[in-house]
Design a protein around this motif. Structure first.
Motif, short mmCIF file in Angstrom:
data_model
loop_
_atom_site.label_atom_id
_atom_site.label_comp_id
_atom_site.label_asym_id
_atom_site.label_seq_id
_atom_site.Cartn_x
_atom_site.Cartn_y
_atom_site.Cartn_z
N LYS A 165 0.60 -1.41 0.18
CA LYS A 165 0.21 0.06 0.17
C LYS A 165 0.65 1.55 -0.07
CE LYS A 165 -4.22 -1.87 1.25
NZ LYS A 165 -5.40 -2.04 3.29
N VAL A 166 1.55 1.29 0.37
CA VAL A 166 3.07 2.38 -0.20
C VAL A 166 3.98 2.22 -0.95
CG1 VAL A 166 2.86 2.37 2.56
CG2 VAL A 166 4.26 1.61 1.92
N LYS A 167 4.30 3.85 -0.90
CA LYS A 167 4.77 3.51 -2.35
C LYS A 167 6.48 3.30 -1.80
CE LYS A 167 4.36 8.33 -3.02
NZ LYS A 167 2.81 8.55 -2.31
N ALA A 168 7.17 3.09 -0.82
CA ALA A 168 8.40 2.78 -0.50
C ALA A 168 8.56 0.88 -0.40
CB ALA A 168 8.76 2.86 1.36
N PRO A 169 10.01 0.67 -1.25
CA PRO A 169 9.95 -0.79 -1.17
C PRO A 169 9.94 -1.63 0.16
CG PRO A 169 12.08 0.38 -1.29
CD PRO A 169 11.11 1.28 -0.80
N ILE A 170 10.00 -2.97 0.23
CA ILE A 170 10.22 -3.53 1.47
C ILE A 170 11.15 -4.27 1.17
CG2 ILE A 170 7.78 -4.62 2.38
CD1 ILE A 170 8.46 -7.01 0.71
N ILE A 171 11.72 -4.61 2.39
CA ILE A 171 13.21 -5.36 2.16
C ILE A 171 12.79 -6.62 1.97
CG2 ILE A 171 15.51 -5.47 3.28
CD1 ILE A 171 15.04 -2.41 4.50
N GLU A 172 13.36 -7.25 1.23
CA GLU A 172 13.19 -8.99 1.34
C GLU A 172 13.70 -8.90 1.89
OE1 GLU A 172 10.45 -10.18 -0.52
OE2 GLU A 172 11.24 -12.02 -1.35
N GLU A 173 14.81 -9.81 2.09
CA GLU A 173 15.42 -10.37 3.31
C GLU A 173 15.05 -9.90 4.69
OE1 GLU A 173 16.41 -8.17 1.33
OE2 GLU A 173 17.88 -9.63 -0.05
#
Ligand SMILES: Cc1cc2nc3c(=O)[nH]c(=O)nc-3n(C[C@H](O)[C@H](O)[C@H](O)COP(=O)(O)O)c2cc1C
Length: 173
Positions: free
Chosen positions: A105-113
């Motif tokens: 829902k937000v423009k920032a990326p999640i950190i997959e690890e």
């Protein structure tokens, strides 16, 4: 005998988080953060204190969003990299080789690890001393299924007081 101390030293150990911010399609950044806590269950709210001069503050102020990512002990060196370097100078996703993935829902990326992600929309910004306290409403929260079900054991990162950060950067945080 008791002697005067830096009060912060006795607030630790604290859990280390990685906060991602910015826009996955433009500029995004990661900050190591421990001044982070839940401040309401309903609505779900998290408060994070971020240095006024930090690149992350600039990005969070402009997008009004951030993500609290929960790292495990395998990521300790990368957490410290993100804590000792600024997005003003380096691209931390590139340097740490952490993987940015689209959030829900937000423009920032999640950190997959990381094993869990709390996507937050800022509802309030409070000026404290050298920090802004960003209060974010958790609009999405999700985690590794195996961790949630207890099928995968992990260790969170609860580090010692980062003397190096405060010695080098205390005034600039
Ligand atoms: C373990 C650890 C915890 C930290 N916690 C915080 C914090 O809660 N708030 C903060 O503003 N800085 C914290 N820092 C320092 C920032 O991560 C550091 O100033 C960083 O370079 C800021 O990055 P930026 O300019 O890219 O936003 C911490 C550093 C470490 C190593």
């Amino acid at each position: 005998m008791k002697i005067d101390v830096e009060y912060l030293q006795f607030m630790w150990p604290m859990r280390h988080f990685l906060i991602s911010c910015g826009d996955i399609n433009d500029k995004s950044n990661i900050i190591a953060a421990s001044f982070c806590m839940p401040v309401s269950k309903e609505p779900p709210l998290i408060a994070c204190a971020i240095g006024k001069k930090a690149y992350s503050s600039k990005l969070i102020e402009s997008t009004k969003e951030f993500i609290v990512n929960v790292p495990t002990k395998e990521l300790k060196a990368k957490i410290y990299y993100c804590g000792y370097h600024s997005g003003h100078e380096v691209d931390k996703f590139k340097e740490t080789e952490l993987t940015p993935k689209p959030a829900r829902k937000v423009k920032a990326p999640i950190i997959e690890e990381c094993v869990a992600h709390m996507e937050c929309k800022v509802i309030q910004k409070i000026e404290t001393g050298d920090k802004y306290l960003f209060i974010g409403e958790v609009v999405e929260a999700y985690a590794d299924e195996k961790v949630v079900k207890g099928e995968k054991k992990i260790e969170y990162v609860v580090g010692d007081f980062p003397f190096k950060v405060y010695a080098i950067r205390f005034k600039g945080l």
